[in-house]
Design a protein around this motif. Structure first.
Motif, PDB file in Angstrom:
ATOM      1  N   ALA A  38      61.080  57.570  40.228  1.00  0.00           N
ATOM      2  CA  ALA A  38      61.000  56.431  39.311  1.00  0.00           C
ATOM      3  C   ALA A  38      62.374  56.067  38.748  1.00  0.00           C
ATOM      4  O   ALA A  38      62.753  54.894  38.704  1.00  0.00           O
ATOM      5  N   GLY A  39      63.142  57.061  38.351  1.00  0.00           N
ATOM      6  CA  GLY A  39      64.423  56.806  37.711  1.00  0.00           C
ATOM      7  C   GLY A  39      65.462  56.197  38.625  1.00  0.00           C
ATOM      8  O   GLY A  39      66.355  55.476  38.172  1.00  0.00           O
ATOM      9  N   MET A  40      65.344  56.476  39.935  1.00  0.00           N
ATOM     10  CA  MET A  40      66.325  55.967  40.894  1.00  0.00           C
ATOM     11  C   MET A  40      65.755  54.862  41.769  1.00  0.00           C
ATOM     12  O   MET A  40      66.299  54.558  42.835  1.00  0.00           O
ATOM     13  N   ASP A  41      64.693  54.239  41.312  1.00  0.00           N
ATOM     14  CA  ASP A  41      64.083  53.154  42.085  1.00  0.00           C
ATOM     15  C   ASP A  41      65.083  52.048  42.399  1.00  0.00           C
ATOM     16  O   ASP A  41      65.026  51.404  43.448  1.00  0.00           O
ATOM     17  N   TRP A  42      66.032  51.829  41.513  1.00  0.00           N
ATOM     18  CA  TRP A  42      67.019  50.760  41.689  1.00  0.00           C
ATOM     19  C   TRP A  42      67.974  51.033  42.845  1.00  0.00           C
ATOM     20  O   TRP A  42      68.606  50.105  43.379  1.00  0.00           O
ATOM     21  N   ASP A  43      68.083  52.282  43.297  1.00  0.00           N
ATOM     22  CA  ASP A  43      69.179  52.702  44.168  1.00  0.00           C
ATOM     23  C   ASP A  43      68.805  52.807  45.639  1.00  0.00           C
ATOM     24  O   ASP A  43      69.656  53.093  46.463  1.00  0.00           O
ATOM     25  N   ARG A  44      67.546  52.552  46.019  1.00  0.00           N
ATOM     26  CA  ARG A  44      67.116  52.904  47.372  1.00  0.00           C
ATOM     27  C   ARG A  44      67.098  51.741  48.351  1.00  0.00           C
ATOM     28  O   ARG A  44      66.644  51.899  49.487  1.00  0.00           O
ATOM     29  N   ASN A  45      67.589  50.577  47.987  1.00  0.00           N
ATOM     30  CA  ASN A  45      67.482  49.423  48.873  1.00  0.00           C
ATOM     31  C   ASN A  45      68.288  49.564  50.147  1.00  0.00           C
ATOM     32  O   ASN A  45      67.996  48.915  51.153  1.00  0.00           O
ATOM     33  N   VAL A  46      69.304  50.414  50.125  1.00  0.00           N
ATOM     34  CA  VAL A  46      70.164  50.560  51.299  1.00  0.00           C
ATOM     35  C   VAL A  46      69.367  50.977  52.533  1.00  0.00           C
ATOM     36  O   VAL A  46      69.705  50.599  53.666  1.00  0.00           O
ATOM     37  N   ILE A  47      68.283  51.727  52.356  1.00  0.00           N
ATOM     38  CA  ILE A  47      67.476  52.177  53.494  1.00  0.00           C
ATOM     39  C   ILE A  47      66.896  50.984  54.245  1.00  0.00           C
ATOM     40  O   ILE A  47      67.025  50.858  55.471  1.00  0.00           O
ATOM     41  N   ALA A  48      66.241  50.092  53.521  1.00  0.00           N
ATOM     42  CA  ALA A  48      65.632  48.924  54.158  1.00  0.00           C
ATOM     43  C   ALA A  48      66.690  48.002  54.748  1.00  0.00           C
ATOM     44  O   ALA A  48      66.512  47.445  55.843  1.00  0.00           O
ATOM     45  N   HIS A  49      67.785  47.826  54.037  1.00  0.00           N
ATOM     46  CA  HIS A  49      68.850  46.940  54.496  1.00  0.00           C
ATOM     47  C   HIS A  49      69.417  47.410  55.841  1.00  0.00           C
ATOM     48  O   HIS A  49      69.510  46.629  56.796  1.00  0.00           O
ATOM     49  N   GLU A  50      69.774  48.673  55.923  1.00  0.00           N
ATOM     50  CA  GLU A  50      70.376  49.172  57.160  1.00  0.00           C
ATOM     51  C   GLU A  50      69.363  49.224  58.304  1.00  0.00           C
ATOM     52  O   GLU A  50      69.731  49.066  59.476  1.00  0.00           O
TER      53      GLU A  50
END
Length: 364
Positions: free
Chosen positions: A25-37
């Motif tokens: 929950a706390g790092m929800d903001w940080d995981r977009n790189v997975i989908a992007h790459e």
């Protein structure tokens, strides 16, 4: 480590903060790189701009189509992160809101520099920190590109009564030659042709206006056509909050027009914003908030004494600047539009925001 990624044809290299997957929950903001790459396997590696393809490493690549390569990848990175559950829907909506706020009021450089021209930023800047990026612009083909593709999606949806969307473009454009691990190039005309195959429209004019022309209206059409509007409130959205807590920063772009680090150093200044017009620029250090700093002690910082009995103090304007009252205001959310509400001009809004708290909330 930081949230960065590097795409490859059949895989990607993804670097994130060590707790990105354990503090869900706390790092929800940080995981977009997975989908992007992930998207880059199709967009960028399989399909790539014709002038970005080279036969060997001796030939320089050109980047004229990065608004597809990265811009549409950014769009799909948002969408697929929410669809897959890698990020929550609310977080992705907050990311869209932050993007909309940036180009609505935080990038005066849109008046003179086009999105397409920012494809040269990697060669000119090499991602080094430069002053006044709100005016000079940076790699805006990523996020303003994504907002442009959001509008394209909404145009298709509206024109087909919801029967089609940008998913159909993706199938037609990226879903060719199944099983082929080579590269298939494209140019501007092919992008327009495939878009017209999905829904007939003046796509050439649309793309040239949004991406090649300068001084265009804020790229909010896609947001508004989807039934949302940009809303400003007194608390940061979940995305901005996560960044601020992790990086120990304070973003006051939409009120005082500055961003600060944990030590009070100004790390970014909005061109022609209240702080800039007061002479507060990058490398300035904020040493007091809420009352005038009359003297700055040479070895300690700000002191509010009027007298300099021992010569240990010097006038604040000869040392480091202090900033008095100011509100914070950030893109927080996009909400359904309300009758009678409208946007004011950037200059007026920034001056008003210097006297009250105002931030953007989430998409809802």
């Amino acid at each position: 480590m930081g949230g960065i990624g590097l795409e490859h044809h059949r895989s990607s290299e993804n670097q994130q903060e060590p707790k990105s997957w354990t503090d869900w929950a706390g790092m929800d903001w940080d995981r977009n790189v997975i989908a992007h790459e992930f998207v880059h396997s199709w967009n960028g590696k399989f399909r790539r701009g014709a002038d970005a393809w080279t036969p060997d490493y001796q030939q320089p690549m050109q980047n004229t189509m990065l608004w597809v390569y990265e811009g549409q990848t950014q769009f799909w990175g948002y969408v697929l992160a929410a669809r897959s559950g890698v990020q929550s829907r609310d977080m992705v909506m907050a990311m869209f809101a932050t993007a909309a706020g940036k180009y609505a009021e935080g990038t005066p450089g849109r008046s003179w520099r086009s999105v397409e021209d920012t494809v040269n930023a990697p060669q000119l800047m090499r991602r080094r920190p430069l002053p006044y990026t709100s005016l000079t612009r940076s790699e805006d083909y990523y996020v303003e590109g994504a907002l442009t593709w959001l509008e394209a999606d909404q145009i298709i949806r509206k024109g087909t009564g919801g029967a089609k969307g940008l998913d159909d473009f993706a199938k037609a454009f990226f879903g060719v030659r199944d099983g082929d691990w080579g590269e298939v190039t494209y140019d501007f005309d092919e992008v327009v042709k495939v878009l017209n195959g999905v829904y007939a429209y003046d796509w050439a004019g649309f793309l040239r206006t949004r991406l090649y022309d300068t001084n265009q209206p804020a790229p909010l059409n896609g947001v508004q056509m989807a039934g949302y509007k940009l809303v400003w409130k007194d608390k940061p959205n979940a995305y901005e909050k996560g960044i601020a807590e992790e990086r120990k920063t304070l973003d006051l772009t939409y009120s005082l027009g500055v961003t600060l680090n944990k030590d009070g150093d100004v790390t970014a200044t909005l061109w022609d914003g209240p702080a800039y017009n007061a002479g507060i620029v990058n490398s300035t250090k904020i040493v007091a908030v809420g009352r005038p700093c009359l003297f700055v002690r040479r070895d300690e910082g700000c002191d509010h004494r009027r007298e300099d009995r021992e010569g240990a103090y010097q006038p604040a304007d000869q040392a480091r600047r202090a900033v008095s009252d100011g509100g914070d205001r950030l893109p927080r959310r996009l909400a359904p539009p309300l009758a009678g509400e409208h946007h004011t001009g950037q200059g007026q809004r920034l001056r008003q925001a210097a006297h009250r708290a105002r931030q953007v909330t989430n998409l809802s």
